[in-house]
Design a protein around this motif. Structure first.
Motif, PDB file in Angstrom:
ATOM      1  N   UNK A 169      -5.384  16.598  13.360  1.00 49.63           N
ATOM      2  CA  UNK A 169      -5.678  16.115  12.014  1.00 49.63           C
ATOM      3  C   UNK A 169      -4.519  16.429  11.075  1.00 49.63           C
ATOM      4  N   UNK A 170      -3.939  17.619  11.229  1.00 44.42           N
ATOM      5  CA  UNK A 170      -2.784  17.971  10.399  1.00 44.42           C
ATOM      6  C   UNK A 170      -1.602  17.068  10.699  1.00 44.42           C
ATOM      7  N   UNK A 171      -1.388  16.777  11.974  1.00 41.61           N
ATOM      8  CA  UNK A 171      -0.269  15.905  12.337  1.00 41.61           C
ATOM      9  C   UNK A 171      -0.471  14.527  11.723  1.00 41.61           C
ATOM     10  N   UNK A 172      -1.668  13.988  11.826  1.00 40.63           N
ATOM     11  CA  UNK A 172      -1.947  12.670  11.249  1.00 40.63           C
ATOM     12  C   UNK A 172      -1.781  12.705   9.737  1.00 40.63           C
ATOM     13  N   UNK A 173      -2.270  13.767   9.115  1.00 41.40           N
ATOM     14  CA  UNK A 173      -2.144  13.899   7.656  1.00 41.40           C
ATOM     15  C   UNK A 173      -0.672  13.944   7.246  1.00 41.40           C
ATOM     16  N   UNK A 174       0.115  14.720   7.962  1.00 48.18           N
ATOM     17  CA  UNK A 174       1.539  14.828   7.632  1.00 48.18           C
ATOM     18  C   UNK A 174       2.270  13.512   7.896  1.00 48.18           C
ATOM     19  N   UNK A 175       1.891  12.812   8.951  1.00 48.31           N
ATOM     20  CA  UNK A 175       2.521  11.519   9.213  1.00 48.31           C
ATOM     21  C   UNK A 175       2.162  10.500   8.130  1.00 48.31           C
ATOM     22  N   UNK A 176       0.911  10.537   7.634  1.00 50.92           N
ATOM     23  CA  UNK A 176       0.532   9.637   6.542  1.00 50.92           C
ATOM     24  C   UNK A 176       1.318   9.949   5.279  1.00 50.92           C
ATOM     25  N   UNK A 177       1.452  11.235   4.972  1.00 47.25           N
ATOM     26  CA  UNK A 177       2.219  11.633   3.781  1.00 47.25           C
ATOM     27  C   UNK A 177       3.671  11.196   3.934  1.00 47.25           C
ATOM     28  N   UNK A 178       4.222  11.391   5.113  1.00 49.61           N
ATOM     29  CA  UNK A 178       5.604  10.986   5.372  1.00 49.61           C
ATOM     30  C   UNK A 178       5.756   9.483   5.206  1.00 49.61           C
ATOM     31  N   UNK A 179       4.818   8.718   5.750  1.00 53.41           N
ATOM     32  CA  UNK A 179       4.888   7.267   5.645  1.00 53.41           C
ATOM     33  C   UNK A 179       4.771   6.814   4.194  1.00 53.41           C
ATOM     34  N   UNK A 180       3.839   7.420   3.455  1.00 55.57           N
ATOM     35  CA  UNK A 180       3.663   7.041   2.051  1.00 55.57           C
ATOM     36  C   UNK A 180       4.880   7.398   1.212  1.00 55.57           C
ATOM     37  N   UNK A 181       5.452   8.575   1.430  1.00 57.42           N
ATOM     38  CA  UNK A 181       6.630   8.945   0.638  1.00 57.42           C
ATOM     39  C   UNK A 181       7.818   8.063   0.995  1.00 57.42           C
ATOM     40  N   UNK A 182       7.939   7.681   2.262  1.00 61.43           N
ATOM     41  CA  UNK A 182       9.015   6.761   2.619  1.00 61.43           C
ATOM     42  C   UNK A 182       8.832   5.414   1.923  1.00 61.43           C
ATOM     43  N   UNK A 183       7.575   4.946   1.837  1.00 62.31           N
ATOM     44  CA  UNK A 183       7.304   3.704   1.126  1.00 62.31           C
ATOM     45  C   UNK A 183       7.624   3.841  -0.355  1.00 62.31           C
ATOM     46  N   UNK A 184       7.255   4.993  -0.946  1.00 66.01           N
ATOM     47  CA  UNK A 184       7.525   5.218  -2.375  1.00 66.01           C
ATOM     48  C   UNK A 184       9.027   5.254  -2.626  1.00 66.01           C
ATOM     49  N   UNK A 185       9.745   5.964  -1.770  1.00 63.25           N
ATOM     50  CA  UNK A 185      11.203   6.055  -1.927  1.00 63.25           C
ATOM     51  C   UNK A 185      11.825   4.672  -1.812  1.00 63.25           C
ATOM     52  N   UNK A 186      11.390   3.892  -0.823  1.00 63.01           N
ATOM     53  CA  UNK A 186      11.937   2.543  -0.649  1.00 63.01           C
ATOM     54  C   UNK A 186      11.596   1.655  -1.850  1.00 63.01           C
ATOM     55  N   UNK A 187      10.375   1.786  -2.371  1.00 60.77           N
ATOM     56  CA  UNK A 187       9.971   0.998  -3.521  1.00 60.77           C
ATOM     57  C   UNK A 187      10.789   1.364  -4.756  1.00 60.77           C
ATOM     58  N   UNK A 188      11.007   2.650  -4.962  1.00 59.27           N
ATOM     59  CA  UNK A 188      11.795   3.096  -6.120  1.00 59.27           C
ATOM     60  C   UNK A 188      13.221   2.568  -6.016  1.00 59.27           C
ATOM     61  N   UNK A 189      13.797   2.685  -4.840  1.00 59.20           N
ATOM     62  CA  UNK A 189      15.175   2.197  -4.661  1.00 59.20           C
ATOM     63  C   UNK A 189      15.252   0.685  -4.812  1.00 59.20           C
ATOM     64  N   UNK A 190      14.250  -0.028  -4.292  1.00 55.18           N
ATOM     65  CA  UNK A 190      14.242  -1.483  -4.410  1.00 55.18           C
ATOM     66  C   UNK A 190      14.114  -1.913  -5.866  1.00 55.18           C
TER      67      UNK A 190
END
Length: 161
Positions: free
Chosen positions: A4-25
């Motif tokens: 569950x922790x691994x899935x939670x951390x992967x979701x956070x990682x995926x969301x932050x990568x999306x946020x970073x990409x959105x901000x840069x775009x």
């Protein structure tokens, strides 16, 4: 290791990568639009300045020298604009998103180390990992054997009565 922790951390990682990409775009899109508009206005203004400078320089020098001087000035202006346009965005939101990204990477690394420790512990001490699984299984088997033994003992007694 907790999946569950691994899935939670992967979701956070995926969301932050999306946020970073959105901000840069967004930064790139807004910067590109403003740069294009500024370039259009600057082109008209530069054309007028070029024309007036050319007429002023033709009175002092020849037409060839005036055009060469204005061409060199244009290259310098273009180089300055490219340096200004190439600056990296400095915003608190991108820094915050990068911090969250780094924290989730660290958490995933900790989970991976815990998994590695569990696997190496299982390899070095296989009974320590098998015993917790075997004890409930042995209890279930014993219960079923007792139940079967009681049923088989009561079956001949019923037939003989």
């Amino acid at each position: 290791m907790n999946t569950e922790n691994v899935v939670k951390h992967l979701r956070v990682l995926w969301r932050t990568d999306r946020i970073i990409a959105d901000i840069r775009l967004r930064h790139l899109a807004m910067g590109l639009g403003l740069r294009a508009f500024a370039a259009l206005i600057a082109a008209f203004g530069l054309l007028m300045l070029e024309l007036s400078a050319y007429f002023a320089l033709v009175q002092m020098w020849s037409a060839i020298a005036a055009a060469a001087i204005l061409g060199a000035v244009n290259f310098v202006i273009a180089a300055v604009l490219f340096v200004i346009a190439g600056r990296a965005p400095s915003g608190r939101d991108i820094e915050f998103a990068n911090e969250i990204h780094d924290a989730s990477i660290e958490a995933l690394q900790l989970e991976a180390r815990a998994l590695q420790a569990q696997v190496s512990g299982a390899v070095h001490h296989p009974l320590s990992t098998i015993v917790p699984v075997l004890l409930p299984l042995i209890a279930i088997i014993v219960r079923n054997l007792r139940k079967t033994a009681k049923e088989s003992a009561s079956s001949p007694g019923e037939a003989g009565s």
